[in-house]
Scaffold this motif. Structure first.
Motif, PDB file in Angstrom:
ATOM      1  N   UNK A  68      31.624  41.000  43.098  1.00 46.18           N
ATOM      2  CA  UNK A  68      32.209  41.669  43.877  1.00 46.18           C
ATOM      3  C   UNK A  68      33.728  41.680  43.213  1.00 46.18           C
ATOM      4  N   UNK A  69      34.278  40.634  42.859  1.00 47.69           N
ATOM      5  CA  UNK A  69      35.581  40.507  42.188  1.00 47.69           C
ATOM      6  C   UNK A  69      35.496  41.415  40.851  1.00 47.69           C
ATOM      7  N   UNK A  70      34.709  41.339  40.197  1.00 45.15           N
ATOM      8  CA  UNK A  70      34.501  41.853  38.818  1.00 45.15           C
ATOM      9  C   UNK A  70      34.239  43.560  39.272  1.00 45.15           C
ATOM     10  N   UNK A  71      33.425  43.937  40.067  1.00 46.20           N
ATOM     11  CA  UNK A  71      33.387  45.102  40.506  1.00 46.20           C
ATOM     12  C   UNK A  71      34.676  45.964  40.777  1.00 46.20           C
ATOM     13  N   UNK A  72      35.488  44.930  41.614  1.00 46.31           N
ATOM     14  CA  UNK A  72      36.776  45.570  42.251  1.00 46.31           C
ATOM     15  C   UNK A  72      37.675  45.619  40.806  1.00 46.31           C
ATOM     16  N   UNK A  73      37.620  44.710  39.933  1.00 47.58           N
ATOM     17  CA  UNK A  73      38.653  45.085  38.853  1.00 47.58           C
ATOM     18  C   UNK A  73      38.335  46.084  38.096  1.00 47.58           C
ATOM     19  N   UNK A  74      37.088  46.414  37.890  1.00 41.60           N
ATOM     20  CA  UNK A  74      36.613  47.483  36.915  1.00 41.60           C
ATOM     21  C   UNK A  74      37.207  48.911  37.891  1.00 41.60           C
ATOM     22  N   UNK A  75      36.574  48.838  39.094  1.00 42.22           N
ATOM     23  CA  UNK A  75      37.023  49.960  39.920  1.00 42.22           C
ATOM     24  C   UNK A  75      38.588  50.234  40.044  1.00 42.22           C
ATOM     25  N   UNK A  76      39.271  49.356  40.184  1.00 39.86           N
ATOM     26  CA  UNK A  76      40.841  49.653  40.342  1.00 39.86           C
ATOM     27  C   UNK A  76      41.253  49.963  38.883  1.00 39.86           C
ATOM     28  N   UNK A  77      40.753  49.395  37.979  1.00 38.39           N
ATOM     29  CA  UNK A  77      41.466  49.393  36.898  1.00 38.39           C
ATOM     30  C   UNK A  77      41.117  50.869  36.165  1.00 38.39           C
ATOM     31  N   UNK A  78      39.911  51.324  36.448  1.00 38.25           N
ATOM     32  CA  UNK A  78      39.584  52.724  35.928  1.00 38.25           C
ATOM     33  C   UNK A  78      40.381  53.853  36.634  1.00 38.25           C
ATOM     34  N   UNK A 107      31.989  56.068  40.406  1.00 37.26           N
ATOM     35  CA  UNK A 107      30.916  56.277  41.322  1.00 37.26           C
ATOM     36  C   UNK A 107      29.872  55.305  41.106  1.00 37.26           C
ATOM     37  N   UNK A 108      29.561  54.762  39.733  1.00 39.55           N
ATOM     38  CA  UNK A 108      28.549  53.718  39.669  1.00 39.55           C
ATOM     39  C   UNK A 108      29.124  52.382  40.381  1.00 39.55           C
ATOM     40  N   UNK A 109      30.433  51.987  39.945  1.00 35.92           N
ATOM     41  CA  UNK A 109      30.805  50.742  40.586  1.00 35.92           C
ATOM     42  C   UNK A 109      31.032  50.933  42.195  1.00 35.92           C
ATOM     43  N   UNK A 110      31.120  52.068  42.703  1.00 38.26           N
ATOM     44  CA  UNK A 110      31.464  52.297  44.003  1.00 38.26           C
ATOM     45  C   UNK A 110      30.248  51.769  44.873  1.00 38.26           C
ATOM     46  N   UNK A 111      29.089  52.090  44.260  1.00 35.65           N
ATOM     47  CA  UNK A 111      27.652  52.238  44.608  1.00 35.65           C
ATOM     48  C   UNK A 111      27.483  50.453  44.361  1.00 35.65           C
TER      49      UNK A 111
END
Length: 314
Positions: A68-78, A107-111
């Protein structure tokens, strides 16, 4: 000064316009957004570092938390750095390919975020309802399969988004009335009928969100039923406190997601500034809250960080 509209079939760049009607407040809006981004980055990186360093934390709950943390980092940094360039530097231009790449990541990392919330809910259900079988049900192999499935689902279902938009002609305007390259905001600029493309996007989002949400609700209903049957009142309150904070984060994520979805589908009378502001909260608040709720409120992570700081500054 933003350049005038330019009609062309294959635009080299789009122009992000920010929040309509609040352009004069962009500088001030950027301050809390930047603060949330810093907290999200520091918090999620800390969680990853602590779990990596402490072998006792190599448990299902913390492994899912790392995903979840990796996903959050990618989502916020993008989204955030580009958004702050828009708010503070007036950088409206974004390359067409960069816009499509940003859209895919969002969209992909939100999913994936939704999928990892479900995985963590399942972990809590097994830990509370079947504690003696927890380690045999959620083995490292099963955790890897669950994580890979969540990632694969996000990539497979949202890869068509940039591919579909790449094929469309754009002969109306290059102005995107948004702070980032959202699929629906970009598809509106096409000068052909995009009904099928819109229906695909909304269908995928609704199916993934509703399925994940349904199973999360079922998991927490079963958890609550088990918690209220615990003989110890103290244990019940502790479990309720943990689950309650988790549910609050999930509610923030899904409530803003549902609002965004319904606005696209039915909310034609919703002011654009409200829709765009909520859409920003949908991407910014979960990465900001997750390390606080799942990290600071988790005793093992909190104790490790405090002990590290005491040694460091002793």
């Amino acid at each position: 000064m933003v350049p005038a509209n330019k009609s062309q079939t294959s635009p080299d760049t789009f122009l992000l316009m920010g929040i309509p009607g609040l352009e004069h407040l962009h500088v001030w809006i950027g301050i809390p957004f930047c603060s949330m981004y810093i907290v999200a980055v520091v918090g999620n990186v800390t969680i990853l570092a602590v779990v990596r360093a402490e072998r006792s934390l190599h448990e299902p709950m913390f492994l899912f938390l790392c995903m979840l943390s990796v996903t959050d980092l990618v989502l916020s940094t993008s989204t955030l750095p580009r958004m702050l360039c828009l708010f503070w530097l007036g950088a409206h231009d974004i390359a067409f390919d960069a816009c499509l790449a940003q859209m895919f990541f969002i969209h992909s990392f939100t999913a994936m975020e939704s999928g990892f919330f479900l995985a963590m809910a399942i972990d809590r259900y097994v830990a509370i309802c079947h504690p003696l079988r927890h380690s045999t049900i959620l083995t490292h192999v099963h955790i890897t399969i669950m994580g890979a499935s969540v990632v694969l689902r996000g990539v497979v279902f949202f890869s068509p988004h940039p591919i579909l938009l790449k094929q469309l002609p754009y002969c109306r305007t290059r102005r995107i009335a948004h702070t980032y390259c959202e699929f629906m905001a970009v598809v509106k600029l096409a000068c052909v009928d995009t009904g099928a493309t819109k229906r695909y996007s909304l269908s995928v989002a609704s199916v993934i969100g509703s399925c994940d949400g349904f199973f999360i609700v079922i998991s927490y209903v079963l958890i609550l039923r088990a918690v209220f049957r615990l003989p110890s009142r103290e244990a019940s309150l502790k479990a309720l406190g943990t689950c309650g904070s988790h549910v609050c984060v999930i509610l923030v994520f899904y409530s803003t997601a549902v609002f965004t979805f319904l606005t696209h589908r039915f909310g034609h009378n919703v002011a654009p500034r409200i829709h765009i502001f909520i859409a920003n909260m949908y991407l910014l608040v979960p990465p900001f809250l997750n390390p606080i709720v799942y990290g600071v409120r988790t005793k093992k992570i909190r104790d490790y960080v405090l002990s590290f700081l005491r040694i460091k500054f002793a």
